[in-house]
Design a protein around this motif. Structure first.
Motif, short mmCIF file in Angstrom:
data_model
loop_
_atom_site.label_atom_id
_atom_site.label_comp_id
_atom_site.label_asym_id
_atom_site.label_seq_id
_atom_site.Cartn_x
_atom_site.Cartn_y
_atom_site.Cartn_z
N ARG A 261 12.93 7.67 11.40
CA ARG A 261 11.45 6.80 10.60
C ARG A 261 12.17 5.77 9.74
O ARG A 261 11.33 4.87 9.67
CB ARG A 261 10.77 7.87 9.82
CG ARG A 261 9.53 7.34 9.25
CD ARG A 261 8.95 8.03 7.90
NE ARG A 261 9.75 8.74 7.13
CZ ARG A 261 10.03 7.74 6.25
NH1 ARG A 261 10.01 6.52 6.08
NH2 ARG A 261 11.16 8.14 5.38
N ALA A 262 13.17 6.24 9.07
CA ALA A 262 13.57 5.12 8.07
C ALA A 262 13.99 3.98 8.58
O ALA A 262 13.86 2.76 8.04
CB ALA A 262 14.64 5.52 7.11
N GLU A 263 14.59 4.06 9.96
CA GLU A 263 15.21 3.01 10.80
C GLU A 263 14.34 2.13 11.84
O GLU A 263 14.18 1.35 12.38
CB GLU A 263 16.20 3.48 11.65
CG GLU A 263 17.41 4.23 11.04
CD GLU A 263 18.21 4.99 11.97
OE1 GLU A 263 18.18 5.00 13.11
OE2 GLU A 263 19.41 5.48 11.58
N TRP B 141 -2.26 7.59 5.57
CA TRP B 141 -3.74 7.21 5.50
C TRP B 141 -4.16 6.80 7.05
O TRP B 141 -5.18 7.20 7.29
CB TRP B 141 -4.14 5.97 4.58
CG TRP B 141 -3.97 6.58 3.24
CD1 TRP B 141 -3.41 7.61 2.56
CD2 TRP B 141 -4.58 5.86 1.91
NE1 TRP B 141 -3.70 7.48 1.14
CE2 TRP B 141 -4.28 6.51 0.94
CE3 TRP B 141 -5.22 4.57 1.99
CZ2 TRP B 141 -4.70 6.06 -0.40
CZ3 TRP B 141 -5.44 4.10 0.81
CH2 TRP B 141 -5.31 4.89 -0.62
N MET B 142 -3.31 5.98 7.57
CA MET B 142 -3.79 5.49 9.00
C MET B 142 -3.91 6.60 9.90
O MET B 142 -4.66 6.53 10.71
CB MET B 142 -2.80 4.53 9.34
CG MET B 142 -2.82 3.10 8.45
SD MET B 142 -1.69 2.04 8.98
CE MET B 142 -2.87 0.63 9.46
N LEU B 143 -2.88 7.41 10.05
CA LEU B 143 -2.83 8.55 11.05
C LEU B 143 -4.10 9.36 10.61
O LEU B 143 -4.46 9.98 11.67
CB LEU B 143 -1.43 9.44 10.73
CG LEU B 143 -0.54 8.68 11.39
CD1 LEU B 143 0.87 9.48 10.90
CD2 LEU B 143 -0.35 8.45 12.87
N VAL B 144 -4.13 9.91 9.43
CA VAL B 144 -5.29 10.93 9.15
C VAL B 144 -6.62 10.14 9.67
O VAL B 144 -7.69 10.81 10.42
CB VAL B 144 -5.50 11.37 7.78
CG1 VAL B 144 -6.80 11.98 7.41
CG2 VAL B 144 -4.39 12.01 7.29
N ALA C 159 5.67 3.47 2.02
CA ALA C 159 5.30 3.38 3.56
C ALA C 159 4.61 4.60 3.97
O ALA C 159 3.96 4.59 4.91
CB ALA C 159 6.80 3.25 4.46
N GLU C 160 5.02 5.95 3.47
CA GLU C 160 4.61 7.13 3.88
C GLU C 160 3.28 7.19 3.60
O GLU C 160 2.50 7.68 4.42
CB GLU C 160 5.35 8.26 3.43
CG GLU C 160 6.83 8.35 3.96
CD GLU C 160 7.62 9.38 3.16
OE1 GLU C 160 7.32 9.80 2.04
OE2 GLU C 160 8.89 9.61 3.54
#
Length: 135
Positions: A69-71, A107-110, A101-102
């Motif tokens: 994820r970091a990459e 927020w977007m995924l939910v 970022a998380e």
């Protein structure tokens, strides 16, 4: 097996490679959020999240997911934007890039998972929150 699953989960999580440079922190974050929202709104937008939730990943796979994820390209682009504005004195030095970022992606995924639109109004609210946390 877990390594392949971890990479499959995150293979669709990136997708943004162009670093916006609009001359404004807010506009840079808006451009990036719109690009991620467009990707999430597509037919396979929630596939990485579904794979993760439906998998039986345990133990050693989770650190690899965090590393991948970091990459991810989206994470790298956000970091590049924030570092540029940090160098300009607009973003605080103590900002935790990963936490921001998380928060944004969560927020977007939910919202996407709830079948709510990732529209301009939502993006504006998200960016306002990001700016408040970053400055």
């Amino acid at each position: 097996r877990e390594e392949l699953l971890a990479e499959a989960i995150l293979s669709g999580a990136g997708g943004v490679s162009e670093v916006p440079d609009t001359g404004s922190l807010e506009e840079d974050l808006t451009a990036l959020a719109e690009a991620v929202a467009e990707r999430l709104a597509g037919p396979s937008g929630l596939a990485p999240l579904r794979l993760l939730l439906e998998s039986d990943l345990t133990g050693e796979a989770h650190p690899r997911i965090a590393e991948l994820r970091a990459e991810s390209s989206s994470n790298k682009v956000l970091k590049a934007v924030l570092e540029r504005w940090q160098d300009a004195g607009r973003v605080r030095q103590s900002l935790d890039f990963d936490a921001l970022a998380e928060m944004a992606v969560s927020w977007m995924l939910v919202r996407r998972a709830a079948n709510r639109p990732l529209d301009k109004e939502f993006i504006a609210q998200l960016v306002a929150a990001m700016v408040k946390l970053a400055t």
